[in-house]
Design a protein around this motif. Structure first.
Motif, PDB file in Angstrom:
ATOM      1  N   ALA A 253      15.050  48.598  43.043  1.00 50.84           N
ATOM      2  CA  ALA A 253      15.068  49.158  44.400  1.00 50.84           C
ATOM      3  C   ALA A 253      15.756  48.281  45.430  1.00 50.84           C
ATOM      4  O   ALA A 253      16.065  48.741  46.524  1.00 50.84           O
ATOM      5  CB  ALA A 253      13.681  49.531  44.906  1.00 50.84           C
ATOM      6  N   GLN A 254      15.977  47.006  45.138  1.00 54.06           N
ATOM      7  CA  GLN A 254      16.633  46.149  46.134  1.00 54.06           C
ATOM      8  C   GLN A 254      18.129  46.466  46.195  1.00 54.06           C
ATOM      9  O   GLN A 254      18.732  46.888  45.215  1.00 54.06           O
ATOM     10  CB  GLN A 254      16.416  44.674  45.810  1.00 54.06           C
ATOM     11  N   ARG A 255      18.692  46.229  47.370  1.00 56.69           N
ATOM     12  CA  ARG A 255      20.122  46.420  47.578  1.00 56.69           C
ATOM     13  C   ARG A 255      20.734  45.164  48.198  1.00 56.69           C
ATOM     14  O   ARG A 255      20.036  44.384  48.856  1.00 56.69           O
ATOM     15  CB  ARG A 255      20.423  47.580  48.539  1.00 56.69           C
ATOM     16  N   ALA A 256      22.054  45.021  48.010  1.00 55.13           N
ATOM     17  CA  ALA A 256      22.801  43.970  48.707  1.00 55.13           C
ATOM     18  C   ALA A 256      24.157  44.540  49.076  1.00 55.13           C
ATOM     19  O   ALA A 256      24.794  45.211  48.267  1.00 55.13           O
ATOM     20  CB  ALA A 256      22.971  42.742  47.821  1.00 55.13           C
ATOM     21  N   ASP A 257      24.564  44.302  50.326  1.00 53.00           N
ATOM     22  CA  ASP A 257      25.924  44.631  50.752  1.00 53.00           C
ATOM     23  C   ASP A 257      26.738  43.355  50.729  1.00 53.00           C
ATOM     24  O   ASP A 257      26.340  42.348  51.345  1.00 53.00           O
ATOM     25  CB  ASP A 257      25.947  45.158  52.186  1.00 53.00           C
ATOM     26  N   LEU A 258      27.876  43.406  50.058  1.00 54.15           N
ATOM     27  CA  LEU A 258      28.777  42.266  49.983  1.00 54.15           C
ATOM     28  C   LEU A 258      30.080  42.647  50.670  1.00 54.15           C
ATOM     29  O   LEU A 258      30.530  43.792  50.560  1.00 54.15           O
ATOM     30  CB  LEU A 258      29.085  41.933  48.519  1.00 54.15           C
ATOM     31  N   ILE A 259      30.682  41.688  51.368  1.00 46.95           N
ATOM     32  CA  ILE A 259      32.085  41.864  51.778  1.00 46.95           C
ATOM     33  C   ILE A 259      32.844  40.710  51.148  1.00 46.95           C
ATOM     34  O   ILE A 259      32.518  39.538  51.380  1.00 46.95           O
ATOM     35  CB  ILE A 259      32.246  41.905  53.311  1.00 46.95           C
ATOM     36  N   VAL A 260      33.811  41.055  50.308  1.00 48.22           N
ATOM     37  CA  VAL A 260      34.501  40.035  49.529  1.00 48.22           C
ATOM     38  C   VAL A 260      36.005  40.295  49.534  1.00 48.22           C
ATOM     39  O   VAL A 260      36.451  41.429  49.682  1.00 48.22           O
ATOM     40  CB  VAL A 260      33.994  39.988  48.067  1.00 48.22           C
ATOM     41  N   ASP A 261      36.762  39.212  49.361  1.00 44.63           N
ATOM     42  CA  ASP A 261      38.223  39.306  49.227  1.00 44.63           C
ATOM     43  C   ASP A 261      38.590  39.069  47.771  1.00 44.63           C
ATOM     44  O   ASP A 261      38.005  38.220  47.092  1.00 44.63           O
ATOM     45  CB  ASP A 261      38.900  38.233  50.086  1.00 44.63           C
ATOM     46  N   VAL A 262      39.573  39.840  47.292  1.00 43.15           N
ATOM     47  CA  VAL A 262      40.034  39.685  45.914  1.00 43.15           C
ATOM     48  C   VAL A 262      40.949  38.458  45.841  1.00 43.15           C
ATOM     49  O   VAL A 262      41.906  38.336  46.604  1.00 43.15           O
ATOM     50  CB  VAL A 262      40.772  40.943  45.435  1.00 43.15           C
ATOM     51  N   LEU A 263      40.602  37.545  44.948  1.00 46.33           N
ATOM     52  CA  LEU A 263      41.288  36.253  44.867  1.00 46.33           C
ATOM     53  C   LEU A 263      42.614  36.355  44.122  1.00 46.33           C
ATOM     54  O   LEU A 263      42.857  37.295  43.362  1.00 46.33           O
ATOM     55  CB  LEU A 263      40.392  35.245  44.143  1.00 46.33           C
ATOM     56  N   ASP A 264      43.428  35.336  44.350  1.00 43.60           N
ATOM     57  CA  ASP A 264      44.644  35.129  43.579  1.00 43.60           C
ATOM     58  C   ASP A 264      44.196  34.598  42.217  1.00 43.60           C
ATOM     59  O   ASP A 264      43.761  33.467  42.107  1.00 43.60           O
ATOM     60  CB  ASP A 264      45.496  34.100  44.324  1.00 43.60           C
ATOM     61  N   THR A 265      44.276  35.423  41.204  1.00 39.16           N
ATOM     62  CA  THR A 265      43.695  35.050  39.922  1.00 39.16           C
ATOM     63  C   THR A 265      44.555  35.625  38.810  1.00 39.16           C
ATOM     64  O   THR A 265      45.317  36.556  39.019  1.00 39.16           O
ATOM     65  CB  THR A 265      42.248  35.590  39.801  1.00 39.16           C
ATOM     66  N   LEU A 266      44.409  35.066  37.644  1.00 36.76           N
ATOM     67  CA  LEU A 266      45.145  35.601  36.499  1.00 36.76           C
ATOM     68  C   LEU A 266      44.406  36.780  35.878  1.00 36.76           C
ATOM     69  O   LEU A 266      44.935  37.463  35.014  1.00 36.76           O
ATOM     70  CB  LEU A 266      45.350  34.505  35.446  1.00 36.76           C
ATOM     71  N   GLU A 267      43.179  37.006  36.329  1.00 31.74           N
ATOM     72  CA  GLU A 267      42.397  38.104  35.748  1.00 31.74           C
ATOM     73  C   GLU A 267      42.940  39.430  36.271  1.00 31.74           C
ATOM     74  O   GLU A 267      43.470  39.513  37.368  1.00 31.74           O
ATOM     75  CB  GLU A 267      40.927  37.968  36.158  1.00 31.74           C
ATOM     76  N   ASN A 268      42.740  40.470  35.479  1.00 31.64           N
ATOM     77  CA  ASN A 268      43.227  41.776  35.927  1.00 31.64           C
ATOM     78  C   ASN A 268      42.091  42.719  36.317  1.00 31.64           C
ATOM     79  O   ASN A 268      42.289  43.916  36.393  1.00 31.64           O
ATOM     80  CB  ASN A 268      44.127  42.416  34.870  1.00 31.64           C
ATOM     81  N   ALA A 269      40.920  42.135  36.556  1.00 34.23           N
ATOM     82  CA  ALA A 269      39.801  42.983  36.993  1.00 34.23           C
ATOM     83  C   ALA A 269      38.747  42.132  37.685  1.00 34.23           C
ATOM     84  O   ALA A 269      38.605  40.942  37.403  1.00 34.23           O
ATOM     85  CB  ALA A 269      39.175  43.705  35.803  1.00 34.23           C
ATOM     86  N   VAL A 270      38.029  42.767  38.596  1.00 29.79           N
ATOM     87  CA  VAL A 270      36.796  42.188  39.131  1.00 29.79           C
ATOM     88  C   VAL A 270      35.685  42.625  38.189  1.00 29.79           C
ATOM     89  O   VAL A 270      35.503  43.819  37.959  1.00 29.79           O
ATOM     90  CB  VAL A 270      36.513  42.725  40.553  1.00 29.79           C
ATOM     91  N   LEU A 271      34.988  41.657  37.628  1.00 33.00           N
ATOM     92  CA  LEU A 271      33.898  41.989  36.706  1.00 33.00           C
ATOM     93  C   LEU A 271      32.566  41.867  37.420  1.00 33.00           C
ATOM     94  O   LEU A 271      32.348  40.939  38.205  1.00 33.00           O
ATOM     95  CB  LEU A 271      33.896  41.044  35.505  1.00 33.00           C
ATOM     96  N   ILE A 272      31.697  42.827  37.136  1.00 29.87           N
ATOM     97  CA  ILE A 272      30.320  42.764  37.631  1.00 29.87           C
ATOM     98  C   ILE A 272      29.476  42.414  36.419  1.00 29.87           C
ATOM     99  O   ILE A 272      29.329  43.224  35.499  1.00 29.87           O
ATOM    100  CB  ILE A 272      29.914  44.100  38.256  1.00 29.87           C
ATOM    101  N   ASN A 273      28.971  41.191  36.395  1.00 27.98           N
ATOM    102  CA  ASN A 273      28.270  40.693  35.212  1.00 27.98           C
ATOM    103  C   ASN A 273      26.780  40.547  35.476  1.00 27.98           C
ATOM    104  O   ASN A 273      26.359  40.146  36.567  1.00 27.98           O
ATOM    105  CB  ASN A 273      28.825  39.330  34.795  1.00 27.98           C
ATOM    106  N   PHE A 274      26.023  40.868  34.450  1.00 26.15           N
ATOM    107  CA  PHE A 274      24.570  40.667  34.458  1.00 26.15           C
ATOM    108  C   PHE A 274      24.321  39.391  33.662  1.00 26.15           C
ATOM    109  O   PHE A 274      24.695  39.294  32.497  1.00 26.15           O
ATOM    110  CB  PHE A 274      23.902  41.883  33.810  1.00 26.15           C
ATOM    111  N   VAL A 275      23.716  38.412  34.323  1.00 22.62           N
ATOM    112  CA  VAL A 275      23.504  37.120  33.687  1.00 22.62           C
ATOM    113  C   VAL A 275      22.027  36.967  33.365  1.00 22.62           C
ATOM    114  O   VAL A 275      21.180  37.122  34.239  1.00 22.62           O
ATOM    115  CB  VAL A 275      23.939  35.985  34.647  1.00 22.62           C
ATOM    116  N   ASN A 276      21.713  36.716  32.119  1.00 18.00           N
ATOM    117  CA  ASN A 276      20.335  36.377  31.784  1.00 18.00           C
ATOM    118  C   ASN A 276      20.334  35.267  30.743  1.00 18.00           C
ATOM    119  O   ASN A 276      21.385  34.708  30.420  1.00 18.00           O
ATOM    120  CB  ASN A 276      19.527  37.618  31.367  1.00 18.00           C
ATOM    121  N   SER A 277      19.145  34.969  30.227  1.00 21.30           N
ATOM    122  CA  SER A 277      19.051  33.805  29.351  1.00 21.30           C
ATOM    123  C   SER A 277      19.831  34.012  28.050  1.00 21.30           C
ATOM    124  O   SER A 277      20.141  33.050  27.351  1.00 21.30           O
ATOM    125  CB  SER A 277      17.584  33.508  29.047  1.00 21.30           C
ATOM    126  N   ASP A 278      20.176  35.263  27.713  1.00 21.60           N
ATOM    127  CA  ASP A 278      20.962  35.519  26.501  1.00 21.60           C
ATOM    128  C   ASP A 278      22.457  35.383  26.743  1.00 21.60           C
ATOM    129  O   ASP A 278      23.249  35.488  25.819  1.00 21.60           O
ATOM    130  CB  ASP A 278      20.713  36.940  25.979  1.00 21.60           C
TER     131      ASP A 278
END
Ligand code: C2O
Ligand code: CU
Length: 438
Positions: A253-278
């Motif tokens: 139920a929690q929300r977060a609003d982010l304002i972000v700039d896309v960086l100069d990077t060699l990657e071809n995508a912005v990834l949304i990753n879920f980080v856990n102990s695994d």
């Protein structure tokens, strides 16, 4: 059973989110059975429940201080209702069966009419047997736009969810599994983000992302790649001082609003990753192609603040709020696995009855071995930290096992307000109460 590997959502399965503008006339939300491609494309579609033939339901967009009218039509074979999560709403429109309205029976309807006093990122979801109905897909985003929105290239909704799902696309329908409910709740074996699928970013683009955790029980710790920027709002409410985006934890139920700039990077995508102990699991991605030659020069600044009364700590009413129960305790508590101040489920009398405008100081003691995300309806509150420093406005607070936290809230919205764990399996098995504001 699907293995952990399937936590990697392929970008091919990112869905187009339908949109509905509430600007003018009235709107209808019809709940029915739907078919949806939740798993990656090479797997079968799933039979779920949705609004207007879609899960997630349409993104509802309106402006601050509008009055919106939504006719809810129930074409399911189960009673339902809609809760407008986080809105400081007229109590009669809050959508809580047995507390603010009767359930909406199959083939019946209910008219929701309410004002949206605060700009921000909200959501709507079923509130009858929500541990089942939200798990089946009855939810969507509700966006209240600022009268003067910040200047960005894109303003996008990102819903995060998980499912207990088989490779056939079928949901596990054991929604009342007491063993799970006595622990961390119904955690999915597959998780992903829903993002608009025709969105392509350029390097230097500035984007507002509205992240909403719609999962029934899963806490998501999120990291984004290839962007830099700030968290500008939490649970719909702008932060007085935006904070640098590092990682971010969202309870159900929690929300977060982010304002972000896309960086100069060699990657071809912005990834949304879920980080856990695994490890780190990709929930979704947004492609990056080319360069925006006129990047924003201005710094990312605070959103216009919503106007809420500030708590009066000198004159606050102390309310103990002790969470107990969980695995091994089930036999001791009668029908409830979880309790608040020793009581499971809703009582005829409220936890406390406030006079309108009083400040409550709620001391939440998590006397259990599990995390809980405690949500208060119809209000936002602030955490009271050491030395009485006040945290940001929130409508849901995440407590780790055995943790104690204190929140202060100005109870200025009259009515009967539910307060419960938003791990919906915990709510279903007792962890809820209500507060009255006279
Ligand atoms: Cu998201 Cu009782 O609510
Ligand atoms: Cu809980």
């Amino acid at each position: 059973m699907i293995t952990r590997r399937l936590f990697l959502a392929s970008s091919a399965c990112i869905t187009l989110l339908p949109r509905l503008s509430l600007a003018s006339s009235s709107t209808r939300l019809t709940a029915s059975e739907v078919e949806a491609q939740i798993l990656p494309d090479e797997y079968p579609a799933s039979k779920l429940w949705g609004y207007n033939n879609s899960t997630p339901g349409p993104i509802l967009r309106t402006k601050q201080n509008e009055t919106i009218s939504i006719q809810f039509e129930n074409e399911l074979n189960a009673p339902s209702s809609i809760h407008w999560h986080g809105i400081r709403i007229d109590n009669a429109m809050d959508g809580v069966p047995d507390l603010t309205q009767a359930v909406v029976e199959p083939n019946d309807y209910f008219d929701y009419d309410f004002k949206t006093p605060d700009a921000g990122t909200y959501w709507y979801h079923a509130h009858n047997r929500s541990q089942e109905q939200v798990a089946r897909g009855l939810y969507g985003a509700l966006i209240v736009e600022e009268l003067n929105p910040p200047n960005v290239d894109y303003d996008e909704v990102v819903l995060l969810d998980d499912w207990q799902i088989k490779e056939t696309g079928e949901l596990n329908e054991d929604f009342d599994n007491l063993h799970e409910q006595s622990m961390a709740g119904a955690l999915g074996n597959f998780a992903r983000a829903f993002i608009r699928d025709d969105l392509v970013l350029k390097q230097n683009d500035r984007i507002r992302l509205r992240l909403i955790n719609v999962a029934t029980d899963r806490v998501f710790s999120i990291e984004l790649t290839s962007v830099q920027g700030k968290i500008v709002a939490l649970d719909g409410m702008p932060l007085e001082k935006p904070v640098d985006l590092q990682s971010l934890t969202l309870a159900p139920a929690q929300r977060a609003d982010l304002i972000v700039d896309v960086l100069d990077t060699l990657e071809n995508a912005v990834l949304i990753n879920f980080v856990n102990s695994d490890g780190s699991f990709e929930l979704g991605s947004i492609p990056i192609e080319g360069v925006n030659d006129s990047p924003f020069q201005q710094a990312i600044t605070a959103l216009p603040l919503n106007e809420l009364a500030e708590p009066n700590l000198d004159n606050a009413i102390d309310i103990p709020f002790t969470l107990s129960g969980g695995m091994g305790m089930a036999m001791m508590m009668g029908d409830s696995i979880w309790t608040i101040n020793g009581k499971g489920g809703l009582d005829d009398i409220p936890l406390h009855s406030f006079n309108r405008g009083e400040t409550g100081l709620i001391r939440i003691v998590n006397d259990t071995g599990f995390s809980h995300g405690i949500h208060l309806h119809g209000h936002h509150f602030r955490e009271v930290k050491d030395g009485n420093a006040l945290g940001p406005l929130r409508d849901t607070i995440l407590l780790d096992a055995e943790e104690e936290r204190m929140i202060a809230c100005v109870f200025d919205n009259p009515g009967k307000w539910l307060m419960h764990c938003h791990m919906l399996g915990h709510q279903a098995s007792g962890m809820k109460t209500w507060i009255e504001v006279a």
